[in-house]
Design an enzyme around this catalytic site. Structure first.
Site, PDB file in Angstrom:
ATOM      1  CB  ILE A 296     -59.895  19.410-115.178  1.00 28.56           C
ATOM      2  CG1 ILE A 296     -60.423  19.363-116.613  1.00 28.56           C
ATOM      3  CG2 ILE A 296     -60.889  18.780-114.225  1.00 28.56           C
ATOM      4  CD1 ILE A 296     -60.654  17.956-117.149  1.00 28.56           C
ATOM      5  N   GLY A 297     -58.417  22.688-115.797  1.00 24.72           N
ATOM      6  CA  GLY A 297     -57.314  23.322-116.508  1.00 24.72           C
ATOM      7  C   GLY A 297     -57.693  23.830-117.879  1.00 24.72           C
TER       8      GLY A 297
ATOM      9  N   GLY B 251     -60.118  25.868-118.535  1.00 27.11           N
ATOM     10  CA  GLY B 251     -60.496  27.278-118.462  1.00 27.11           C
ATOM     11  C   GLY B 251     -61.977  27.567-118.463  1.00 27.11           C
TER      12      GLY B 251
ATOM     13  CB  ALA C  14     -67.395  14.156-124.127  1.00 28.72           C
ATOM     14  CB  SER C  15     -64.355  18.325-126.179  1.00 26.11           C
ATOM     15  OG  SER C  15     -63.071  17.762-126.114  1.00 26.11           O
TER      16      SER C  15
ATOM     17  CB  THR D 265     -66.929  25.422-124.516  1.00 29.54           C
ATOM     18  OG1 THR D 265     -65.737  25.634-123.769  1.00 29.54           O
ATOM     19  CG2 THR D 265     -67.226  26.672-125.335  1.00 29.54           C
TER      20      THR D 265
ATOM     21  CD  GLU E  31     -62.073  14.668-124.429  1.00 25.92           C
ATOM     22  OE1 GLU E  31     -61.940  13.537-123.934  1.00 25.92           O
ATOM     23  OE2 GLU E  31     -63.164  15.124-124.804  1.00 25.92           O
TER      24      GLU E  31
END
Length: 332
Positions: free
Chosen positions: A45-46, A48, A86-87, A90, A291
Site C-alpha cells: 500500500i506504498g 514498499g 500493524a507494521s 516486514t 505507522e
C-alpha cells in the site's frame, strides 16, 4: 505577535499484534528460465513490501534482485497473510519469505546432489549458480538448473511460514500484555511559530529519528519517515472529521472539506534519520515501524505550541480557533 517554540515527543510501536498470533506464509518457485516467483499475501500500500520481500528472497538465494517476481494478485488462492496492518509485514512476512527461500535452496541442493553425484552438503547455491564446493567443473547457472529441473519433470517449490508466538490476551487485572514480536522506538522535535492574533501555526522545522532494527532499504525508510511526517502534521493541525464533537454540527461529509497537508505545507527544514539495532528475531535484524512515523509529529507540535505561547491545546487538531480560545481562557 508571532512567537516561536520547540516541542519534543517520543514513542514506541510494536510489529504485528501486540500479543502475537498473527502468522504469515510464503511460497517461492524456480521457473524454467532460472528466475523465481515469490507468492505471498501481503499487499503493498506504498510501504514498499514488494521490494523488501524480494530483497530478502534474493539475499537468501544469492541471486539478482531482478530475478525475483513478487506475486500477490489473489489472497484467496495464495499463501496466507494475516494482513497488511500493524507494521507487521516486514517482520512476519519477511521471516516467512526467508524460510521459503531456505526451503527452496535445500531442494535445489538435493536435486543438484543427485545430478552431480555428490552429497547435498557439498553443493553450494551462490552467485546465481549451483556448484560443487572445490570442483569448478561441476557448476551450473541458475538458468541451466531451472531448465533442467522443469523440463526434466521436476517442480521445485519452497514454502515457509512464521508467527512470533501463539496469541494471548490482556491481563484483566493489570492490562499487561507481553509484546511478542518487536518494539521500535522514535523521537520527534518540532519548531513552530504561532501567530497570537490569528491562531495560525507554521511548522518551521521537524526532526524525526527512528530505531528500526536493521534497515532493509534506506530509501524506503526515508520515504516512510517523510510521508509519515506529512500525515502527522495534518493530524496535529488540520485533519478533523467532527470539529465540535460530540455534536455533529459542521461534520465533514466528503474530502472537499477535509483539510490534509500537501507538499506546500511541509516545513522549510526537515530532518529524518534512523538508528540501527538489529533485532535477534527480525528478518536480517529488521523491525516493522512504519505507522509510528505518523504518530510523533502531532504531540511534538502541540508541545511546541505550549512552549511558544504558554497555553495547552489538548485536543487535535490545534486549529486557529482552538488556539485563540485557549489564549482567551488564559487571559480570563
Amino acid at each position: 505577535m508571532k512567537k516561536r517554540g520547540i516541542g519534543i515527543s517520543v514513542g514506541t510501536h510494536p510489529a504485528g499484534l501486540k500479543g502475537g498470533g498473527d502468522p504469515s506464509q510464503a511460497q517461492i518457485r524456480l521457473k524454467p528460465d532460472g528466475t523465481f516467483d515469490l507468492l505471498n499475501g501481503a499487499v503493498d500500500i506504498g510501504q514498499g513490501c514488494k521490494t523488501i520481500l524480494r530483497q530478502l528472497a534474493a539475499d537468501e538465494l544469492d541471486v539478482p534482485l531482478e530475478n525475483i517476481t513478487h506475486q500477490n494478485i489473489d489472497t484467496d488462492t495464495g499463501p496466507m497473510c494475516t494482513g497488511t496492518f500493524a507494521s507487521r509485514v516486514t517482520f512476519m512476512d519477511g521471516n516467512a519469505v526467508l524460510a521459503a527461500a531456505a526451503d527452496l535452496k535445500r531442494k535445489i541442493r538435493e536435486w543438484a546432489a543427485e545430478y552431480f553425484e555428490c552429497s547435498p552438503a557439498d553443493v553450494e547455491v551462490a552467485n546465481n549458480k549451483v556448484f560443487v564446493k572445490g570442483v569448478p567443473e561441476k557448476s551450473l547457472t541458475m538458468g541451466e538448473v531451472g531448465a533442467m529441473v522443469n523440463w526434466g519433470g521436476k517442480f521445485l517449490v519452497g514454502t515457509g511460514a512464521y508467527t512470533p508466538g501463539p496469541g494471548q490476551q490482556f491481563d484483566p487485572e493489570t492490562g499487561k500484555m507481553t509484546a511478542i514480536a518487536s518494539l521500535a522506538f522514535g523521537c520527534c522535535v518540532a519548531e513552530v511559530e504561532v501567530d497570537t492574533e490569528t491562531g495560525v501555526v507554521d511548522v518551521l522545522k521537524l526532526v524525526q529519528v527512528f530505531e528500526v532494527g536493521k534497515a532493509m532499504n534506506r530509501l524506503l525508510c526515508k520515504g516512510q519517515n517523510n510521508g509519515g511526517a506529512m500525515m502527522g502534521i495534518g493530524f496535529g493541525l488540520t485533519e478533523n472529521v467532527c470539529p465540535y464533537y460530540p455534536s455533529m454540527d459542521f461534520a465533514v461529509h466528503d474530502l472537499t472539506d477535509y483539510v490534509i497537508t500537501t507538499a506546500a505545507d511541509m516545513p522549510p527544514v526537515m530532518v529524518e534519520d534512523i538508528v540501527e539495532v538489529p533485532h535477534p528475531n527480525g528478518p536480517r535484524g529488521a523491525k516493522g515501524y512504519s505507522e509510528m512515523t505518523a504518530s510523533l509529529a502531532g504531540p511534538a507540535i502541540l508541545n511546541a505550541i505550549h512552549n511558544a505561547i504558554g497555553v495547552w491545546v489538548t485536543d487535535y487538531p490545534a486549529t486557529p480557533e482552538r488556539i485563540l480560545k485557549a489564549l482567551e481562557a488564559a487571559r480570563a
